[in-house]
Design an enzyme around this catalytic site. Structure first.
Site, PDB file in Angstrom:
ATOM      1  N   ASN A  43     137.833  38.557 -53.154  1.00 44.64           N
ATOM      2  CA  ASN A  43     136.670  38.870 -53.985  1.00 44.64           C
ATOM      3  C   ASN A  43     136.246  37.567 -54.652  1.00 44.64           C
ATOM      4  OD1 ASN A  43     134.838  39.749 -55.868  1.00 44.64           O
ATOM      5  ND2 ASN A  43     136.344  40.843 -57.130  1.00 44.64           N
ATOM      6  N   LYS A 101     133.712  37.008 -56.472  1.00 41.67           N
ATOM      7  CA  LYS A 101     132.994  37.227 -57.744  1.00 41.67           C
ATOM      8  C   LYS A 101     131.729  36.359 -57.775  1.00 41.67           C
ATOM      9  CE  LYS A 101     137.438  38.340 -59.691  1.00 41.67           C
ATOM     10  NZ  LYS A 101     138.256  38.543 -60.852  1.00 41.67           N
ATOM     11  N   HIS A 157     134.996  47.786 -59.300  1.00 44.81           N
ATOM     12  CA  HIS A 157     135.884  46.725 -59.791  1.00 44.81           C
ATOM     13  C   HIS A 157     135.929  46.787 -61.313  1.00 44.81           C
ATOM     14  CE1 HIS A 157     137.378  42.726 -60.795  1.00 44.81           C
ATOM     15  NE2 HIS A 157     137.940  42.741 -59.588  1.00 44.81           N
ATOM     16  N   GLU A 179     135.729  44.636 -63.535  1.00 49.14           N
ATOM     17  CA  GLU A 179     134.689  43.852 -64.228  1.00 49.14           C
ATOM     18  C   GLU A 179     133.367  44.610 -64.255  1.00 49.14           C
ATOM     19  OE1 GLU A 179     135.233  40.283 -61.962  1.00 49.14           O
ATOM     20  OE2 GLU A 179     137.195  40.019 -62.906  1.00 49.14           O
ATOM     21  N   GLU A 185     144.441  47.858 -59.089  1.00 47.98           N
ATOM     22  CA  GLU A 185     144.390  46.607 -59.826  1.00 47.98           C
ATOM     23  C   GLU A 185     144.648  46.863 -61.311  1.00 47.98           C
ATOM     24  OE1 GLU A 185     141.915  43.533 -57.538  1.00 47.98           O
ATOM     25  OE2 GLU A 185     140.529  44.679 -58.743  1.00 47.98           O
ATOM     26  N   GLY A 222     143.287  37.991 -63.101  1.00 47.85           N
ATOM     27  CA  GLY A 222     142.883  36.676 -63.608  1.00 47.85           C
ATOM     28  C   GLY A 222     143.731  36.166 -64.760  1.00 47.85           C
ATOM     29  N   SER A 238     146.341  38.800 -59.797  1.00 50.18           N
ATOM     30  CA  SER A 238     147.089  37.540 -59.735  1.00 50.18           C
ATOM     31  C   SER A 238     148.015  37.450 -58.524  1.00 50.18           C
ATOM     32  CB  SER A 238     147.873  37.303 -61.033  1.00 50.18           C
ATOM     33  OG  SER A 238     146.972  37.236 -62.129  1.00 50.18           O
TER      34      SER A 238
END
Ligand code: PEP
Length: 252
Positions: free
Chosen positions: A10, A12, A96, A98, A168, A174, A213
């Protein structure tokens, strides 16, 4: 039948078109000889076309990072599933964290996007995962159950066979903090059991990726777990060498 391993990057909001083409150009060569894994890259909308062309004829497949549920119309800033299909996109990431955190994505909108993606013949990667406070308060399973039940509403068992789930944990995205292989496996097992209760035996064939990660140093032990069938990768997918190393370690 053993489940397929799918490893998706991904990107982003990263990479210009020129950078995207360069990354895929390098990646194609590095993963050409790696068997038994489906490699997917998910660039920004502006790079999709160029990346589909750059990846043509290789084992690298291309995915988008989102899709709208309507076929067309007054939805400024959005992209439809048919538009993605038209340029050769195969996968799409949905829900996702985010998007949930910054753009008001909910399980209900994930469900609408999911149906549109399936109708167009895209392969959806549906993201689920708990926040740190959910894990610390013992709510992980309840949060995942709600996301799965609501995000997958009205989906048939036949459709479920074409859906990838990405687990996730939000606290691992991250941050450099990865769930231990045992912790991730326990949650993946819970997700598969939940899918079994919702959809029956097809749950055994559903690919469940881990994301958070993941890198070359830990992909091997994560993907070695019985219920972890690949990964959804952020940071480590932004360079061809690190992504290829992660992929090789995951399957060797
Ligand atoms: C992600 O954003 O889906 C992700 C897993 O990111 P990272 O690998 O950087 O934690």
């Amino acid at each position: 039948m053993a489940r397929k391993i799918i490893i998706a990057g991904n990107w982003k909001m990263n990479k210009t078109i020129a950078e995207a083409k360069e990354l895929v150009g390098e990646l194609k060569g590095l993963v050409a000889a790696v068997d038994a894994v489906e490699v997917v890259v998910c660039p920004t909308f502006t790079s999709l076309n160029a990346v589909v062309e750059a990846a043509a004829g290789s084992k690298v497949k291309v995915g988008a990072q989102n899709v709208h549920w309507a076929e067309s119309g007054a939805f400024t800033g959005e992209i439809s599933a048919d538009m993605l299909k038209e340029i050769g996109v195969e996968y799409v990431i949905l829900g996702h964290s985010e998007r949930r955190q910054y753009f008001g994505e909910t399980d209900a909108t994930v469900n609408q996007r999911l149906k549109a993606a399936l109708t167009a013949g895209l392969k959806p990667i549906v993201c689920v995962g708990e926040m740190l406070e959910d894990r610390e308060s013992g709510m992980t399973e309840q949060v995942l159950l709600t996301q799965l039940e609501n995000g997958l509403t009205d989906i048939t068992a036949e459709q479920m066979a074409n859906i990838v789930i990405a687990y996730e944990p939000v606290w691992a995205i991250g941050t450099g903090k990865t769930a231990t292989p045992e912790m991730a496996e326990e949650t993946h097992r819970y997700i598969r059991c939940t899918l079994k209760s919702l959809f029956g035996e097809v749950a055994e064939d559903v690919v469940i990726q881990y994301g958070g990660s993941m890198k070359a140093a830990n992909s091997g032990e994560l993907v070695a777990q019985k219920n972890i069938d690949g990964g959804l990768i952020g940071g480590a997918a932004l360079e061809a060498e690190s992504f290829a190393a992660l992929i090789k370690n995951a399957v060797n």
